[in-house]
Design an enzyme around this catalytic site. Structure first.
Site, PDB file in Angstrom:
ATOM      1  N   ASP A 140       8.845  33.116  -1.655  1.00 50.37           N
ATOM      2  CA  ASP A 140       7.634  33.199  -2.469  1.00 50.37           C
ATOM      3  C   ASP A 140       7.606  32.071  -3.490  1.00 50.37           C
ATOM      4  O   ASP A 140       6.572  31.418  -3.703  1.00 50.37           O
ATOM      5  CB  ASP A 140       7.593  34.559  -3.165  1.00 50.37           C
ATOM      6  CG  ASP A 140       6.281  34.807  -3.892  1.00 50.37           C
ATOM      7  OD1 ASP A 140       5.224  34.411  -3.365  1.00 50.37           O
ATOM      8  OD2 ASP A 140       6.312  35.405  -4.980  1.00 50.37           O
ATOM      9  N   LYS A 142      -8.160  28.348  -1.416  1.00 48.27           N
ATOM     10  CA  LYS A 142      -7.051  28.859  -0.628  1.00 48.27           C
ATOM     11  C   LYS A 142      -6.110  27.720  -0.212  1.00 48.27           C
ATOM     12  O   LYS A 142      -6.560  26.666   0.221  1.00 48.27           O
ATOM     13  CB  LYS A 142      -7.554  29.564   0.634  1.00 48.27           C
ATOM     14  CG  LYS A 142      -8.425  30.776   0.371  1.00 48.27           C
ATOM     15  CD  LYS A 142      -8.883  31.414   1.678  1.00 48.27           C
ATOM     16  CE  LYS A 142      -9.739  32.649   1.437  1.00 48.27           C
ATOM     17  NZ  LYS A 142     -10.188  33.273   2.709  1.00 48.27           N
TER      18      LYS A 142
END
Length: 238
Positions: free
Chosen positions: A138, A186
């Site tokens: 992450d 995005k």
């Protein structure tokens, strides 16, 4: 959901302010002040020296035509560092024991990090917990996505992980991420975690999204929400 774990030497006060504001927003205004990070232990100093002698680190330092070295977590303030998961809570002997060797490609499409995973990060005996590997993936995907998003701020929307091989604890690992595409707010990223000899431990794809509203406004909303839900201060009896 990392905000930003990567900073640049050229970062201005204006660049850093939104991140600091968001950090402040998730800290109680009346919380007890916290100490600064402790000085490196003997073990951390030894591991840090070993890190700098690794071939992969020396090669990236030498290749200044493609890579630039960055300081990890330098935008995390000292008072908040002890509450930050990877820069504070998980740092220390037998945990994430060194400050990562962090490199960003000149076009900001890739990030490579070398870090050490200690013996206290296990699930099964001597095998690193998969949740920690997810956290590292992450983080590394965020380091690539965020510089390429509007406002250079974003949040994890999706993280898909394939665990390929058990990660033995007490070793250096290499995290690498690469930008796949950017579509408006995005950013799509792929990443791998490998041992120094190239064994793939895990790989992942991730989607990060830049918020529609300014981070400063998000910070204000979070602060307001905490104020409204904070327990009332007991009043002295008459």
């Amino acid at each position: 959901m990392p905000i930003s774990a990567l900073s640049t030497a050229e970062a201005t006060t204006a660049d850093a302010a939104p991140i600091k504001t968001l950090v402040e927003a998730i800290t109680w205004e009346d919380s007890i002040s916290t100490p600064k990070a402790p000085e490196p232990s003997a073990l951390e100093s030894e591991l840090q020296q070993q890190l700098e002698t690794l071939d992969i680190v020396k090669a990236h330092v030498a290749d200044n035509t493609q890579w630039k070295r960055r300081a990890a977590y330098s935008l995390v303030t000292d008072d908040y560092r002890v509450h930050h998961l990877t820069a504070g809570t998980l740092r220390g002997d037998n945990k994430l024991g060194v400050s990562p060797a962090l490199f960003q490609s000149l076009d900001e499409s890739q990030v490579m990090s070398v870090l050490h995973i200690g013996l206290s990060m296990c699930g099964h005996p001597n095998i690193t917990h998969g949740g920690l590997l997810a956290t590292l993936l992450d983080e590394i995907t965020a380091m690539t996505a965020i510089p390429n998003l509007p406002g250079k701020t974003g949040f994890t929307a999706n993280l898909n992980i394939n665990y390929r091989h058990p990660c033995i604890a007490n070793q250096f690992v290499v995290a690498h991420s690469e930008l796949t595409s950017v579509e408006g707010r995005k950013a799509f990223v792929k990443a791998t975690l490998k041992t120094l000899d190239g064994t793939v431990l895990a790989d992942a794809t991730a989607l990060f999204i830049a918020p529609k509203i300014p981070v400063s406004q998000i910070a204000e909303q979070l602060t307001l929400a905490k104020t409204q839900t904070a327990p009332a201060t007991p009043q002295p009896e008459a």
